[in-house]
Design a protein around this motif. Structure first.
Motif: not given
Length: 315
Positions: A16-25, A142-158
Motif C-alpha cells: 500500500d506504500i509507494s515510498g516516502t513523502v519527500p522532505w519539501p512536501e 490514538g486520538l491525537y494520531h487519528a486527528h492530525m498526527g498521521w499527517l506527519f507520517s513519512k509513508d506515502r499511500t500508493s
C-alpha cells in the motif's frame, strides 16, 4: 489490546506504500497544519488590536460552506466513493474548492481515504485511533494520531493502487500536481484578502479578512474534518452494523455538513446520503440533490431501503 497488536498497528502493509513523502512536501504539510493553529493562538491579540468586522464574518460565512462542500461532496462522496457522477466543469470546481481547504490534493486525499476504508481500524489504516497501545494513554495517543498526527507520517499511500481512475483523468491529475496545488492553496488566502479589500476599500479590511476568513476558516474546516477521523471512531452511536468502530456524532453534523453520520457511511460507503434516519441533517446530501435536479449530477446512489434495513442494529 496487547503490546504486540499496538506495535503491529504502527506498521503499514508494504504493497500500500509507494515510498516516502519527500522532505519539501513534509515541510509543506507541517506548515499547512501548524500554520492555522498558530493563527488561532494569535487570534486574541489580533482581535484586541485589529478587531473583527461584519465583512470578515460575511466572507467567512460565504467561503466556509464552499470549501466544506469541496471536501464533503467533492473529495469524499464523489471522487473517493463515486456516490454520483458529475459534469466535467463541476468536477473541476469541486476539486479546486476542496483543495482550498488545505487538506491535500485530490489524488493524495482520495488515496489515503480509500486505504482507510480498506483497513478501517485495523493494521494498515492510516489514521485509526485504536492501534496505539492499551488503556487510556494508548487511546489518548490514538486520538491525537487519528486527528492530525498521521499527517506527519513519512509513508506515502500508493496512488497507482488506490487512485488509478483519478490518475487517468487529465483534469484531476493536473490539479493534483504540486505547483498547481500550491496555487490553489495560495488562492485560499488571496480570495478573502481581495474580497475584504474590495468590500471595505482598505488595506485594513483586506488583512483582517485574510486572517478571519482565511487562516481561521482553514483551521475550522481542517479540525472539523480531522474530528471525523478521531471523535467519530471513538464516541457516539452505532445504529448500523460495521466491521470497524465508526460512529454517529450528532453535534458535529451541521459544521461537518453531514459527515459525522459516520456509522452509516462505513456501513454503506458509496451511499450519497450519510444521515438516513429521522432527524439526521445532511447538508452535503441536499447539495447533491440540488446538483441532480439541475442536471449537473446523475446516477446518484441514494439510500436503498432494503440495504439500510439489513444493516440496522437491532433495538
Amino acid at each position: 489490546m496487547t503490546a504486540g497488536v499496538a506495535e503491529a498497528g504502527n506498521r503499514t502493509p508494504q504493497p500500500d506504500i509507494s515510498g516516502t513523502v519527500p522532505w519539501p512536501e513534509r515541510i509543506a504539510i507541517a506548515v499547512f497544519v501548524i500554520g492555522p493553529i498558530a493563527g488561532v493562538l494569535g487570534a486574541i491579540p489580533f482581535l484586541w488590536g485589529w478587531g473583527i468586522g461584519w465583512t470578515d464574518v460575511a466572507i467567512f460565512a460565504f467561503l466556509y460552506p464552499l470549501n466544506a462542500i469541496g471536501v464533503t461532496v467533492g473529495y469524499h462522496r464523489h471522487f473517493t466513493h463515486g456516490g454520483f457522477k458529475a459534469k466535467r466543469w463541476l468536477r473541476i470546481v469541486l476539486a479546486i474548492l476542496g483543495g482550498q481547504a488545505m487538506q491535500g490534493s485530490v489524488v493524495r486525499w482520495v488515496a489515503d481515504h480509500r486505504r482507510h476504508h480498506k483497513y478501517a481500524d485495523q493494521e494498515g489504516d492510516p489514521h485509526s485511533p485504536w492501534l496505539h497501545g492499551p488503556g487510556v494513554w494508548g487511546l489518548t495517543k490514538g486520538l491525537y494520531h487519528a486527528h492530525m498526527g498521521w499527517l506527519f507520517s513519512k509513508d506515502r499511500t500508493s496512488r497507482s493502487k488506490y487512485c488509478p481512475d483519478l490518475l487517468k483523468d487529465k483534469d484531476i491529475r493536473f490539479l493534483s500536481l504540486d505547483p498547481v496545488y500550491a496555487l490553489i492553496v495560495l488562492s485560499t488566502f488571496l480570495v478573502p484578502f481581495a474580497l475584504g479589500g474590495l468590500l471595505t476599500w482598505s488595506w485594513h479590511g483586506a488583512i483582517t479578512a485574510m486572517f478571519w476568513a482565511g487562516v481561521l476558516r482553514v483551521f475550522a474546516g481542517d479540525h472539523i474534518t480531522f474530528s471525523i477521523n478521531s471523535i467519530c471512531h471513538v464516541f457516539g452511536r452505532t445504529d448500523f452494523k460495521t466491521r470497524d468502530k465508526a460512529r454517529n456524532v450528532w453535534w458535529l453534523a451541521i459544521p461537518s455538513f453531514g459527515e459525522s453520520w459516520h456509522n452509516l457511511h462505513h456501513a454503506d460507503p458509496t451511499c450519497a446520503r450519510h444521515g438516513v434516519l429521522k432527524g439526521q441533517i445532511d447538508i452535503s446530501a441536499r447539495v447533491i440533490w440540488i446538483f441532480e435536479r439541475l442536471g449537473w449530477a446523475w446516477d446518484v446512489r441514494w439510500p436503498d431501503h432494503d440495504r439500510i434495513t439489513a444493516r440496522r442494529v437491532s433495538p
